[in-house]
Write an enzyme that holds these catalytic residues in place. Structure first.
Site, PDB file in Angstrom:
ATOM      1  CG  HIS A 140      -1.953   1.077   1.205  1.00 52.90           C
ATOM      2  ND1 HIS A 140      -1.668   2.370   1.599  1.00 52.90           N
ATOM      3  CD2 HIS A 140      -3.252   1.073   0.840  1.00 52.90           C
ATOM      4  CE1 HIS A 140      -2.759   3.114   1.462  1.00 52.90           C
ATOM      5  NE2 HIS A 140      -3.727   2.346   1.004  1.00 52.90           N
TER       6      HIS A 140
ATOM      7  CD  GLU B  99      -2.295   2.366  -3.089  1.00 48.28           C
ATOM      8  OE1 GLU B  99      -3.267   2.726  -2.408  1.00 48.28           O
ATOM      9  OE2 GLU B  99      -1.239   1.953  -2.600  1.00 48.28           O
TER      10      GLU B  99
ATOM     11  N   GLY C 115      -6.618  10.452  -0.528  1.00 49.04           N
ATOM     12  CA  GLY C 115      -6.852  11.318   0.616  1.00 49.04           C
ATOM     13  C   GLY C 115      -6.733  12.796   0.308  1.00 49.04           C
TER      14      GLY C 115
END
Length: 236
Positions: free
Chosen positions: A80, A152, A158
């Site tokens: 991630h 991503e 965010g």
């Protein structure tokens, strides 16, 4: 724990089984076993957010793939962007974690994506290709077919920013073609490639309708059960 319980109760009550879809939730380590038990009779499956790069040994505080397997966790994120950016995880570390997950029959959700400086330099395609070459592309086809890929764009996580349809389509098509070149057309077509980057109920359907986008890796919007259900319902 109470937040996880409330969230799962709402999710489990509002999702229905669909053999063509998978619904995966990734709570924190301390709530994993509870989440697995609470979701045993629902369409929800449970995912870990991270694992140790070590199989076993004196690594105080680390959680191994074997530990996850012992409580029947079927998925785990690897690589991630926050693990890469904040904790400095290299492609070698990500590959070690991926291999351990596969050895323990846990499906890796492999995350890849570029930061803003790489995107501005227009080297995002080669950057993601190198992430793949240095990690999961080392797997045999029999292993690779067991993973899920999540693209991503780090600059769209965010931040409220979302990559354009063209941005998403370009990268997902590129990843799909890389898999085809490395392995085979059939394997390339079978691999799920998720998009993760400020997916919200308002834009989910538009994103999921893009060719080569097979679902989403949902961050902030998943914290609200209603928003998450709305996003799930956007998938055809």
């Amino acid at each position: 724990l109470s937040q996880t319980g409330e969230f799962l109760k709402s999710i489990n009550a509002n999702l229905t089984f669909d053999k063509n879809k998978r619904f995966i939730i990734a709570p924190s380590f301390v709530n994993l076993e509870y989440a697995v038990k609470e979701s045993s009779n629902s369409p929800v499956e449970i995912c870990c957010q991270n694992i140790s790069e070590f199989e076993e040994g004196a690594y105080t505080g680390e959680v191994s793939a074997k530990m996850l397997s012992s409580i029947s966790v079927p998925f785990s994120l690897v690589g991630h962007s926050e693990r890469r950016e904040v904790f400095g995880e290299s492609d070698d570390i990500v590959f070690a974690k991926t291999s351990l997950l596969l050895e323990n029959n846990i499906t890796p959700i492999f995350c890849c994506g570029e930061p803003i400086n790489i995107r501005k330099d227009n080297s995002h395609l080669s950057f993601v290709e190198e992430q793949l070459n240095s990690s999961v592309f080392k797997l045999k086809s029999s292993e690779f077919k067991k993973i899920i890929i999540a693209y991503e764009p780090v600059w769209a996580i965010g931040t409220g920013e979302t990559a354009s349809e063209n941005d998403i389509s370009e990268m997902h098509r590129y990843i799909r073609n890389l898999i085809k070149s490395k392995y085979s057309s059939s394997l390339s077509n079978d691999i799920s490639i998720l998009y993760g980057g400020s997916v919200k109920p308002e834009n989910a359907k538009q994103i999921f309708d893009i060719k080569n986008v097979d679902g989403g890796l949902i961050g902030g919007a998943s914290l609200n059960a209603k928003d998450f259900i709305d996003i799930v319902n956007s998938i055809n």
